[in-house]
Design a protein around this motif. Structure first.
Motif, PDB file in Angstrom:
ATOM      1  N   GLY A 166       0.782  -1.215   0.000  1.00 23.31           N
ATOM      2  CA  GLY A 166       0.000   0.000   0.000  1.00 23.31           C
ATOM      3  C   GLY A 166       0.819   1.272   0.000  1.00 23.31           C
ATOM      4  O   GLY A 166       0.321   2.328   0.358  1.00 23.31           O
ATOM      5  N   GLN A 167       2.062   1.187  -0.395  1.00 24.67           N
ATOM      6  CA  GLN A 167       2.923   2.362  -0.381  1.00 24.67           C
ATOM      7  C   GLN A 167       2.445   3.421  -1.370  1.00 24.67           C
ATOM      8  O   GLN A 167       2.607   4.610  -1.136  1.00 24.67           O
ATOM      9  N   TYR A 168       1.825   3.017  -2.460  1.00 15.95           N
ATOM     10  CA  TYR A 168       1.389   3.967  -3.478  1.00 15.95           C
ATOM     11  C   TYR A 168      -0.063   4.385  -3.313  1.00 15.95           C
ATOM     12  O   TYR A 168      -0.594   5.101  -4.151  1.00 15.95           O
ATOM     13  N   ASP A 169      -0.723   3.981  -2.255  1.00 13.12           N
ATOM     14  CA  ASP A 169      -2.096   4.404  -2.014  1.00 13.12           C
ATOM     15  C   ASP A 169      -2.111   5.862  -1.572  1.00 13.12           C
ATOM     16  O   ASP A 169      -1.305   6.284  -0.749  1.00 13.12           O
ATOM     17  N   ASP A 170      -3.017   6.613  -2.136  1.00 18.57           N
ATOM     18  CA  ASP A 170      -3.124   8.027  -1.808  1.00 18.57           C
ATOM     19  C   ASP A 170      -4.382   8.232  -0.980  1.00 18.57           C
ATOM     20  O   ASP A 170      -5.489   8.258  -1.501  1.00 18.57           O
ATOM     21  N   ASP A 171      -4.208   8.365   0.313  1.00 15.03           N
ATOM     22  CA  ASP A 171      -5.341   8.535   1.211  1.00 15.03           C
ATOM     23  C   ASP A 171      -5.678  10.007   1.429  1.00 15.03           C
ATOM     24  O   ASP A 171      -6.773  10.336   1.861  1.00 15.03           O
ATOM     25  N   TYR A 172      -4.759  10.904   1.148  1.00 16.76           N
ATOM     26  CA  TYR A 172      -4.966  12.310   1.466  1.00 16.76           C
ATOM     27  C   TYR A 172      -5.734  13.051   0.367  1.00 16.76           C
ATOM     28  O   TYR A 172      -6.668  13.795   0.656  1.00 16.76           O
ATOM     29  N   THR A 173      -5.378  12.860  -0.889  1.00 15.79           N
ATOM     30  CA  THR A 173      -5.970  13.637  -1.976  1.00 15.79           C
ATOM     31  C   THR A 173      -7.477  13.470  -2.103  1.00 15.79           C
ATOM     32  O   THR A 173      -8.174  14.467  -2.260  1.00 15.79           O
ATOM     33  N   PRO A 174      -8.052  12.271  -2.044  1.00 15.65           N
ATOM     34  CA  PRO A 174      -9.511  12.181  -2.168  1.00 15.65           C
ATOM     35  C   PRO A 174     -10.257  12.911  -1.063  1.00 15.65           C
ATOM     36  O   PRO A 174     -11.349  13.423  -1.301  1.00 15.65           O
ATOM     37  N   SER A 175      -9.681  13.004   0.114  1.00 15.48           N
ATOM     38  CA  SER A 175     -10.387  13.662   1.209  1.00 15.48           C
ATOM     39  C   SER A 175     -10.412  15.173   1.055  1.00 15.48           C
ATOM     40  O   SER A 175     -11.317  15.828   1.545  1.00 15.48           O
TER      41      SER A 175
END
Length: 63
Positions: free
Chosen positions: A29-38
């Motif tokens: 999950g290193q490339y998962d972007d959790d910040y931008t969608p929020s």
């Protein structure tokens, strides 16, 4: 000629190592972007406002 075989085998080994490291990073999950969608929803209105302001007719001053 044996040096070419050695270099090819070493380069294939290094490429396989990089590929395995990439697969491990993706699975962890290193490339998962959790910040931008929020925060994306916060910036939608600003882009609509600026696009509306740019499309509005401007008044020209006559001298």
């Amino acid at each position: 000629m044996s040096v070419i075989y050695l270099l090819i085998s070493v380069s294939i080994f290094v490429a396989i190592c990089f590929f395995i490291a990439f697969i491990v990073a993706v699975k962890s999950g290193q490339y998962d972007d959790d910040y931008t969608p929020s925060v994306r929803i916060l910036f939608d209105d600003e882009t609509k406002i600026t696009s509306q302001n740019n499309n509005s007719p401007t008044e020209e001053k006559q001298v």
